[in-house]
Design a protein around this motif. Structure first.
Motif, PDB file in Angstrom:
ATOM      1  N   SER A 227     -74.406   7.838 -81.371  1.00  0.00           N
ATOM      2  CA  SER A 227     -75.368   6.847 -80.901  1.00  0.00           C
ATOM      3  C   SER A 227     -76.208   7.464 -79.788  1.00  0.00           C
ATOM      4  O   SER A 227     -75.761   8.382 -79.107  1.00  0.00           O
ATOM      5  CB  SER A 227     -74.617   5.625 -80.361  1.00  0.00           C
TER       6      SER A 227
ATOM      7  N   GLN B 131     -71.084   5.904 -76.402  1.00  0.00           N
ATOM      8  CA  GLN B 131     -70.161   5.478 -77.455  1.00  0.00           C
ATOM      9  C   GLN B 131     -68.779   6.036 -77.105  1.00  0.00           C
ATOM     10  O   GLN B 131     -68.523   7.221 -77.297  1.00  0.00           O
ATOM     11  CB  GLN B 131     -70.600   6.007 -78.817  1.00  0.00           C
TER      12      GLN B 131
ATOM     13  N   SER C 285     -71.482  10.109 -77.857  1.00  0.00           N
ATOM     14  CA  SER C 285     -72.931  10.257 -77.917  1.00  0.00           C
ATOM     15  C   SER C 285     -73.307  11.696 -77.568  1.00  0.00           C
ATOM     16  O   SER C 285     -74.481  12.048 -77.549  1.00  0.00           O
ATOM     17  CB  SER C 285     -73.643   9.256 -77.005  1.00  0.00           C
TER      18      SER C 285
ATOM     19  N   TYR D  56     -62.610   2.506 -81.279  1.00  0.00           N
ATOM     20  CA  TYR D  56     -64.046   2.441 -81.044  1.00  0.00           C
ATOM     21  C   TYR D  56     -64.373   1.360 -80.014  1.00  0.00           C
ATOM     22  O   TYR D  56     -63.821   0.261 -80.080  1.00  0.00           O
ATOM     23  CB  TYR D  56     -64.787   2.090 -82.336  1.00  0.00           C
TER      24      TYR D  56
ATOM     25  N   SER E 229     -67.789  -0.506 -77.870  1.00  0.00           N
ATOM     26  CA  SER E 229     -69.231  -0.630 -77.664  1.00  0.00           C
ATOM     27  C   SER E 229     -69.468  -0.815 -76.181  1.00  0.00           C
ATOM     28  O   SER E 229     -68.616  -1.310 -75.452  1.00  0.00           O
ATOM     29  CB  SER E 229     -69.816  -1.776 -78.474  1.00  0.00           C
TER      30      SER E 229
END
Length: 187
Positions: free
Chosen positions: A77, A81, A166, A184, A186
């Motif tokens: 991203s 991330q 990222s 994961y 966000s």
């Protein structure tokens, strides 16, 4: 238990198997989710909860297929991330270790790459794929001629790694095997 799952994503000529939402499919993986959430929350000094746990199985890749060996570098991203990887067996150089290039997750580095057209193009907005999802080896070699270097994650079984994906990273082609869980987050 996960070996019986039918909704497996298969990549790299069948050498990589991914099971998304694995924490909903095994009674042991929620323990990793809890651990990851505590680790990330502690390190970031803010409450975090993972939205997915991915189970990976990487097996020997077809070393005669150059398309599977090259151009594997990417960023996840343009935004931060965070991921936590838990390596379920020892990972040596031939087992497809995670590799990353430190400092490439910094906003200035990514902004320069976007401005140069290396991470985005106008055509990216017409589909799902972005240039940053497949960064050519030639561009990686240009970066490595500067002050950047590749960090390999060769580790012992049970090692956990918190990383901002990222940054430029990849799974090095696997000539052995690697079993990993990945949470994961966000931002």
């Amino acid at each position: 238990l996960l070996a019986t799952e039918t909704d497996v994503e298969i990549n790299y000529g069948g050498s990589e198997h991914r099971i998304w939402l694995s924490h909903q499919k095994s009674n042991l993986i929620p323990l990793f989710k809890d651990f990851s959430d505590l680790l990330v929350s502690y390190c970031m000094n803010k409450e975090y909860e993972s939205y997915d746990i991915l189970a990976y199985r990487n097996l020997k890749i077809d070393e005669t297929n150059h398309d599977l060996l090259n151009n594997r570098w990417h960023i996840d991203s343009l935004n931060k991330q965070l991921k936590v990887f838990l390596f379920l067996k020892d990972v040596d150089d031939g087992d497809g270790p995670l590799q990353w290039i430190p400092n490439t997750q910094k906003p200035l580095f990514k902004a320069i790459e976007v401005l140069k057209g290396n991470y985005l193009s106008p055509l990216d907005f017409l589909g799902k794929n972005r240039k940053y999802q497949n960064v050519p080896d030639d561009l990686i070699n240009v970066h490595l001629k500067k002050d950047l270097f590749i960090q390999d994650c060769t580790v012992k079984k049970g090692t956990a790694l918190l990383i901002d994906t990222s940054c430029l990273h990849r799974a090095k082609p696997c000539f052995g095997s690697r079993y990993t869980l990945c949470s994961y987050y966000s931002n």
